[in-house]
Design a protein around this motif. Structure first.
Motif, PDB file in Angstrom:
ATOM      1  N   UNK A 134      -3.384  36.426  36.032  1.00  0.00           N
ATOM      2  CA  UNK A 134      -2.035  36.194  36.537  1.00  0.00           C
ATOM      3  C   UNK A 134      -1.408  37.469  37.090  1.00  0.00           C
ATOM      4  N   UNK A 135      -0.982  37.400  38.348  1.00  0.00           N
ATOM      5  CA  UNK A 135      -0.286  38.518  38.955  1.00  0.00           C
ATOM      6  C   UNK A 135       1.019  38.772  38.195  1.00  0.00           C
ATOM      7  N   UNK A 136       1.649  37.677  37.804  1.00  0.00           N
ATOM      8  CA  UNK A 136       2.920  37.798  37.108  1.00  0.00           C
ATOM      9  C   UNK A 136       2.756  38.505  35.761  1.00  0.00           C
ATOM     10  N   UNK A 138       0.637  40.864  35.126  1.00  0.00           N
ATOM     11  CA  UNK A 138       0.551  42.303  35.402  1.00  0.00           C
ATOM     12  C   UNK A 138       1.924  42.880  35.697  1.00  0.00           C
ATOM     13  N   UNK A 210       3.581  47.085  43.925  1.00  0.00           N
ATOM     14  CA  UNK A 210       2.640  46.417  44.820  1.00  0.00           C
ATOM     15  C   UNK A 210       2.356  44.992  44.343  1.00  0.00           C
ATOM     16  N   UNK A 211       2.232  44.806  43.033  1.00  0.00           N
ATOM     17  CA  UNK A 211       1.898  43.476  42.540  1.00  0.00           C
ATOM     18  C   UNK A 211       2.988  42.446  42.842  1.00  0.00           C
ATOM     19  N   UNK A 214       1.973  40.767  45.667  1.00  0.00           N
ATOM     20  CA  UNK A 214       0.824  39.863  45.539  1.00  0.00           C
ATOM     21  C   UNK A 214       1.266  38.465  45.101  1.00  0.00           C
ATOM     22  N   UNK A 215       2.450  38.394  44.469  1.00  0.00           N
ATOM     23  CA  UNK A 215       2.875  37.125  43.864  1.00  0.00           C
ATOM     24  C   UNK A 215       2.739  35.923  44.802  1.00  0.00           C
ATOM     25  N   UNK A 216       3.293  36.042  46.004  1.00  0.00           N
ATOM     26  CA  UNK A 216       3.332  34.873  46.873  1.00  0.00           C
ATOM     27  C   UNK A 216       2.012  34.634  47.603  1.00  0.00           C
ATOM     28  N   UNK A 217       1.060  35.549  47.432  1.00  0.00           N
ATOM     29  CA  UNK A 217      -0.241  35.364  48.070  1.00  0.00           C
ATOM     30  C   UNK A 217      -0.965  34.154  47.468  1.00  0.00           C
ATOM     31  N   UNK A 218      -0.472  33.683  46.312  1.00  0.00           N
ATOM     32  CA  UNK A 218      -1.133  32.533  45.694  1.00  0.00           C
ATOM     33  C   UNK A 218      -0.722  31.216  46.352  1.00  0.00           C
ATOM     34  N   UNK A 219       0.222  31.270  47.283  1.00  0.00           N
ATOM     35  CA  UNK A 219       0.675  30.028  47.923  1.00  0.00           C
ATOM     36  C   UNK A 219       0.376  30.031  49.421  1.00  0.00           C
ATOM     37  N   UNK A 233       0.657  43.350  49.038  1.00  0.00           N
ATOM     38  CA  UNK A 233       0.942  44.353  48.008  1.00  0.00           C
ATOM     39  C   UNK A 233       1.134  45.755  48.577  1.00  0.00           C
TER      40      UNK A 233
END
Lengths: 425, 303
Positions: A134-136, A138, A210-211, A214-219, A233
């Motif tokens: 999970x990015x969240x 991190x 940076x992370x 990355x969060x919205x890269x999952x959508x 990121x």
């Protein structure tokens, strides 16, 4: 230059806490608290415009994502002054540290309003619930550790204020000696090892700044191509680094105005020297990204998204690069204030709003999201409370560096008022 | 991607990265199994008569607010496309292929129980987990209510109890997990389906059934099993009379949705080398600059 800085010493501000300005801020803060309580008692449906299609609103996009970005002054200044040893910037490290500390504290407070089960916020600390994919996770862990590091870095300032002067009221007097001993110990340990925490703070910041990107890269299917990129990121990190110094400049100018001190124009101007370069690198990355992904076409599709991208990059990145490249702008307080705030800070704020809200298009949405009154009240209110707490801290602790002459002037102005005298117990 | 992941867990197991070892190892099952034996359901929208009994059975099984079975005969709900929500884990919608407007068809939607669920990858505390049997299950006790799962889901399925101020939960199809695994029954919707539009079985069995039906009635079926490959495959799969762009199911590539974030994530944290390297580099700069600097006062003053 050197003579000048030798004489500047971090000093608690000696001004009245409540002025007409702080009373107005206080009223806004009160509204925010009422909104916060309303959410806690009546739940998210009553307080927000969130729904199944729009699970995230401004509490995430502004309070959390933008809050973290705009607290970047802490780690960028620490890196510049403590790691790269640019000694002249030491006068601004403490205000930057305090802003980061309070900024992150309020990120957490804002996040708690958004979390449906806020009482479980500590769960990510339990090894049995660690979720390395999970990015969240991190982001959460890094923010938690970084916040702790910030408080540790602030300890010496507390100790400086109270060592040899600890005087608990009434029956708590018994703890005076113990507190002194603890402060002495903290001082001794930290004096030697604070560098460990300073570097750690910078590393943790790079990681979670940076992370967040990355969060919205999952959508992938819900994000607009202007912002959907696997280098998100990197873009988040670069923009956080670029907005760090402007944020410090912004706060320093406001603080000196509020406390009737001469602005640190020289230091701030030379700090602003870095900005066109840092923003320029960010701009190059953004342009290369669009080019490599062959996404320029989306810029001319005439949608809300294309319009917002143009404002974000044209207004928030290109314009300030131009402005701050003009020496005259860089050397005037007004020029710095406008180019640093209205433009860069709002630009990064807009970028985060764009990534988390404007670029996000849920699949079966029947209506579009716009924040409710309560959401706005809480977001604005939290900023107001942050300002009030900041004022309390700089009056209580030696944070802002002051020239002895200016200090004398400032105290003289205040000793005449009874409230100010009372405060100086 | 899978290689990287394997590396990551190897290192994690070695102990140098104990931090991330915990729950994450559970998802290595993607390496071990190819999801052939995952439990799933095949939804045949050619056979579906739109009776909505599955909606009733689902509400009943999951103790959701419901009406008597007869009330579900009401076809007026088809006037608009409904979505599953906190009070209904599954809904049936009606669709029309513009090429054959005289033959509308109906389609049940619910959680797809993906092979590589984005919600599970997103979840900060592992409140959503991919059970080795196939279902994606939710544990509200762990959940912190961040709703990142809802952002991540490519099918926009998880719903939230926004109206509950104290104990809000993420709500979605449970695959009747206890009913299936403990009682050995079929999911409630499958059990009640009068026309065998729903078939329960392993993914391997279901794919056999699906392709057999396509082969036997090529004029009735569109030649595609939705969910076989989409988003890396799903436990629930669909057959339709026309191409799936006419339905509510999103057109997805075959890429696993969480692939990109996970590779970024594990790239940054590869055995903690990048953060440690950054730490070392900054430390080196701090050290050399300090001794090279000609300032009279050292950094301790403010530290």
């Amino acid at each position: 230059m050197k003579a000048h800085e030798v004489h500047e010493v971090p000093t608690p501000m000696t001004v009245k806490y409540w002025t007409r300005g702080t009373l107005i801020v206080g009223a806004v803060a009160l509204m925010g608290m009422l909104g916060y309580l309303y959410r806690m008692f009546f739940g998210l449906e009553a307080a927000t415009n969130l729904d199944d299609q729009w699970p995230w609103g401004i509490w995430i996009a502004i309070d959390v994502a933008s809050g973290v970005a705009l607290a970047a002054g802490g780690f960028t200044t620490a890196a510049l002054a403590e790691i790269f040893h640019k000694e002249k910037y030491h006068v601004i490290t403490r205000p930057a540290l305090l802003t980061a500390l309070l900024g992150y504290t309020f990120v957490v407070i804002g996040l708690l309003a958004d979390l449906g089960r806020y009482y479980n916020v500590w769960h990510p600390m339990l090894p049995s619930m660690w979720q390395g994919n999970s990015v969240l996770f991190e982001v959460g862990m890094c923010v938690m550790v970084y916040l702790t590091v910030l408080y540790i870095e602030f300890l010496p300032i507390v100790s400086e204020r109270f060592r040899g002067r600890v005087a608990w009221p009434g029956p708590l007097k018994a703890f005076n000696k113990l507190t002194e001993a603890m402060l002495a110990l903290a001082d001794r340990l930290l004096g030697r090892f604070v560098f460990v925490f300073i570097i750690m703070g910078v590393v943790l910041s790079c990681l979670h700044q940076s992370s967040l990107g990355t969060l919205m890269v999952i959508a992938p299917t819900k994000m607009h191509p202007l912002w959907y990129t696997s280098i998100s990121p990197l873009l988040f990190l670069m923009s956080a680094i670029a907005v760090g110094f402007p944020m410090v400049i912004f706060e320093s100018i406001i603080a000196s105005r509020s406390f009737k001190l001469p602005p640190e124009t020289k230091v701030l101007s030379s700090l602003a020297n870095y900005t066109p370069m840092l923003l320029g690198a960010y701009l190059v990355a953004k342009i290369l990204d669009l080019t490599l992904r062959n996404a320029w076409g989306y810029l001319f599709e005439g949608s809300l998204q294309s319009f917002m991208w143009m404002i974000e990059v044209g207004g928030g990145v290109i314009l300030p690069i131009v402005l701050l490249s003009i020496p005259k702008v860089r050397k005037s307080v007004k020029g710095l204030f406008i180019s640093a705030t209205l433009v860069i800070i709002l630009g990064v704020l807009l970028n985060r709003i764009n990534v988390f809200l404007v670029a996000y298009t849920p699949l079966y949405s029947v209506k579009t999201y716009f924040p409710s009154i309560i959401e706005l009240m809480v977001t604005i209110g939290l900023v107001a409370i942050l300002v009030l707490v900041y004022r309390f801290f700089v009056i209580t602790f030696p944070v802002i560096a002051v020239h002895p002459v200016d200090r004398a002037k400032q105290s003289a102005g205040v000793e005449m008022s009874p409230a100010g005298a009372k405060r100086n117990k | 991607m899978s290689l990287q992941r394997r590396d990551f867990f190897k290192i994690a197991a070695a102990g140098s990265a104990a931090l991330l070892a915990g729950k994450a190892t559970a998802s290595t099952d993607s390496e071990v199994q190819d999801f052939k034996s995952s439990l799933g359901v095949l939804v045949d929208t050619v056979v579906c008569i739109g009776c909505r009994k599955c909606e009733w059975a689902c509400n009943d099984e999951n103790k959701l607010p419901t009406q008597e079975l007869k009330a579900f005969d009401d076809k007026s709900v088809f006037a608009r496309h409904r979505r599953p929500d906190k009070a209904a884990y599954t809904v049936v919608n009606k669709f029309t292929d513009p090429n054959t407007p005289e033959k509308p068809f109906t389609m049940k939607v619910q959680c797809m129980h993906c092979n590589h669920p984005a919600c599970v990858s997103a979840c900060i505390v592992g409140a959503l987990e991919k059970d080795p049997l196939g279902p994606v299950v939710y544990d509200s006790w762990k959940c912190i209510g961040c709703r990142y799962c809802m952002v991540a889901c490519p099918f926009q399925i998880p719903a939230y109890e926004y109206s509950n101020a104290l104990d809000p939960q993420v709500r979605k199809c449970t695959f009747c997990f206890d009913r299936v695994t403990k009682d050995g029954k079929k999911p409630a919707c499958v059990s009640i389906c009068p026309n065998e539009a729903l078939t329960f079985g392993t993914r391997e069995q279901l794919l056999d059934v699906a392709y057999q039906r396509i082969r036997n009635n090529p004029d009735k079926y569109y030649q595609h099993v939705y969910g076989e490959l989409e988003a890396g495959g799903t436990s629930w799969m669909y057959l339709a009379p026309c191409d799936f762009s006419k339905t509510e199911l999103p057109l997805l590539s075959n890429d696993e949705i969480p692939k990109q974030t996970e590779s970024i994530q594990h790239g940054i944290f590869k055995s903690f080398l990048p953060p440690l390297a950054l730490y070392g580099l900054l430390g080196l700069i701090m050290y050399t600059k300090r001794h090279g600097a000609d300032e009279e006062e050292d950094g301790h003053e403010s530290a």
